[in-house]
Design an enzyme around this catalytic site. Sequence first.
Site, PDB file in Angstrom:
ATOM      1  N   ARG A 155       0.845  -1.192   0.000  1.00 12.53           N
ATOM      2  CA  ARG A 155       0.000   0.000   0.000  1.00 12.53           C
ATOM      3  C   ARG A 155       0.883   1.245   0.000  1.00 12.53           C
ATOM      4  O   ARG A 155       1.850   1.331   0.749  1.00 12.53           O
ATOM      5  CB  ARG A 155      -0.923   0.019   1.223  1.00 12.53           C
ATOM      6  CG  ARG A 155      -1.941  -1.120   1.191  1.00 12.53           C
ATOM      7  CD  ARG A 155      -2.921  -1.058   2.325  1.00 12.53           C
ATOM      8  NE  ARG A 155      -3.769  -2.239   2.323  1.00 12.53           N
ATOM      9  CZ  ARG A 155      -4.687  -2.514   3.248  1.00 12.53           C
ATOM     10  NH1 ARG A 155      -4.863  -1.673   4.249  1.00 12.53           N
ATOM     11  NH2 ARG A 155      -5.408  -3.618   3.172  1.00 12.53           N
ATOM     12  N   ARG A 165       1.821   1.938   9.968  1.00 13.32           N
ATOM     13  CA  ARG A 165       1.476   2.251   8.570  1.00 13.32           C
ATOM     14  C   ARG A 165       2.728   2.084   7.720  1.00 13.32           C
ATOM     15  O   ARG A 165       3.611   2.929   7.743  1.00 13.32           O
ATOM     16  CB  ARG A 165       0.943   3.688   8.448  1.00 13.32           C
ATOM     17  CG  ARG A 165      -0.428   3.885   9.035  1.00 13.32           C
ATOM     18  CD  ARG A 165      -0.895   5.320   8.809  1.00 13.32           C
ATOM     19  NE  ARG A 165      -2.175   5.570   9.417  1.00 13.32           N
ATOM     20  CZ  ARG A 165      -3.351   5.397   8.832  1.00 13.32           C
ATOM     21  NH1 ARG A 165      -3.397   4.953   7.590  1.00 13.32           N
ATOM     22  NH2 ARG A 165      -4.481   5.652   9.464  1.00 13.32           N
ATOM     23  N   GLU A 224      -6.865  -0.004  14.677  1.00 16.75           N
ATOM     24  CA  GLU A 224      -7.475  -1.111  13.937  1.00 16.75           C
ATOM     25  C   GLU A 224      -6.517  -2.292  13.763  1.00 16.75           C
ATOM     26  O   GLU A 224      -5.386  -2.129  13.337  1.00 16.75           O
ATOM     27  CB  GLU A 224      -7.908  -0.615  12.553  1.00 16.75           C
ATOM     28  CG  GLU A 224      -8.485  -1.707  11.666  1.00 16.75           C
ATOM     29  CD  GLU A 224      -8.553  -1.290  10.208  1.00 16.75           C
ATOM     30  OE1 GLU A 224      -8.330  -2.168   9.352  1.00 16.75           O
ATOM     31  OE2 GLU A 224      -8.799  -0.101   9.929  1.00 16.75           O
ATOM     32  N   SER A 265     -10.628  -5.877  10.057  1.00 23.72           N
ATOM     33  CA  SER A 265     -11.753  -5.231   9.394  1.00 23.72           C
ATOM     34  C   SER A 265     -12.497  -6.309   8.625  1.00 23.72           C
ATOM     35  O   SER A 265     -11.870  -7.132   7.956  1.00 23.72           O
ATOM     36  CB  SER A 265     -11.249  -4.143   8.447  1.00 23.72           C
ATOM     37  OG  SER A 265     -12.316  -3.512   7.789  1.00 23.72           O
ATOM     38  N   ARG A 307       0.613  -5.735  11.456  1.00 24.45           N
ATOM     39  CA  ARG A 307       0.302  -4.695  12.439  1.00 24.45           C
ATOM     40  C   ARG A 307      -0.011  -5.277  13.815  1.00 24.45           C
ATOM     41  O   ARG A 307       0.157  -4.600  14.832  1.00 24.45           O
ATOM     42  CB  ARG A 307      -0.874  -3.842  11.949  1.00 24.45           C
ATOM     43  CG  ARG A 307      -1.177  -2.679  12.886  1.00 24.45           C
ATOM     44  CD  ARG A 307      -2.401  -1.898  12.472  1.00 24.45           C
ATOM     45  NE  ARG A 307      -2.149  -1.023  11.342  1.00 24.45           N
ATOM     46  CZ  ARG A 307      -2.992  -0.074  10.951  1.00 24.45           C
ATOM     47  NH1 ARG A 307      -4.128   0.100  11.586  1.00 24.45           N
ATOM     48  NH2 ARG A 307      -2.704   0.699   9.927  1.00 24.45           N
TER      49      ARG A 307
END
Length: 419
Positions: A258, A273, A345, A348, A385
């Site tokens: 990403r 991130r 988070e 999801s 993460r």
Amino acid sequence: MIDLKIVRDDPDLVRASQRARGEDPGLVDALLEADAARRAAIVEADSLRSEQKALGKQVGKAQGDEKQALLAKGKELAEKVKAAVARQAEAEAATARAHRAISNIVAPEAPAGGEDDYVVLEHVGEVREIENPKDHLELGESLGLLDMERGAKVSGSRFYFLTGQGAFLQLGLLNMAAQKAAANGFQLMIPPVLVRPEVMEGTGFLGAHADEVYHLDKDDDLYLVGTSEVPLAGYHMDEILDLSGGPRRYAGWSTCFRREAGSYGKDTRGIIRVHQFDKVEGFIYCKPEDAEAEHQRLLNWEKEMLAAIDVPYRVIDVAGGDLGSSAARKFDCEAWIPTQNTYRELTSTSNCTTFQARRLSIRYRDENGKPQIAATLNGTLATTRWLVAILENHQQPDGSVRLPAELAKFVGTDVLTPR
């Protein structure tokens, strides 16, 4: 894509969904106009073709001057048919573009509002009191698990090396997720991480968030995936599935990429991130009427995984304005991060209803044998993460990290000690 019949029959519902997302409701009217123009173009082209066919029969029976006159008329009519077919093709392309511009219809149960308007559904686990906690980067470096400096030297900012027990920790976490997924009826997959444009677009990732996706241009025209949801959605593209025995569930283990565009200065320390990470993602194909129940099952499987890493977390119902274009409803599980004094988070799960399957032409046969559009769902089962929450919540006063018993079995050690 959403069902065009819904747009025609209840455009106010779709307009309301667009407003709930903070998107342009005028796109609904643009689609209706394009659809009307398309249908008119089809009628015109069909009428001219019919006239051309009838004329052809007359030419076959005619003779002499009459035949020559009919042939001349036929030539003129052929040009009209050609132009009408071109207008039909143009109208169909315009309708397809307008159709793809509209996001999935937000579920009525989803909270209204934007990013900060989520609803907390539950808290799980107790937040531990940790005196002077170290953050995951400091812990990772002192334990010899993580090397951000050399990651940046080799690849640039937001890249990293997982080293020694850090590599074993991630492999153990993902292996645990894969084993649990298989035990729950998921078929484990290691998919390609480069996909064609039609697959990336079909899953809805080339819309508002296209700037987050890495693209290999020149002669390749391939995209690096940000989640194995993408190749798993493309796995049954242009197929008719047999769902008579129930949903099909896959768990994809892949490296993900990403660009994290627009997030500079936000959660940039450490590995919260990053541009590259590994993940096990659950993906489900089912009948539309089974999608809500499958969504709850996916959430429960995520909670089962979080229980194995023993971190406190909360479950939130994401507001309509914060949904991705393909999701009708989404639940996030957010773990407590001690050094940030907040939740971040970890998982999801989204119910995409028939949105992706309609774009990718994925169908099943109903009880009458008639093809129908399938529904798709996705959900995180473990990812890089998670190491942030594991390290920070299980740190000890002496600088070590004691791993939860179930995770420790897959990592091969109970305690990570400073080096």
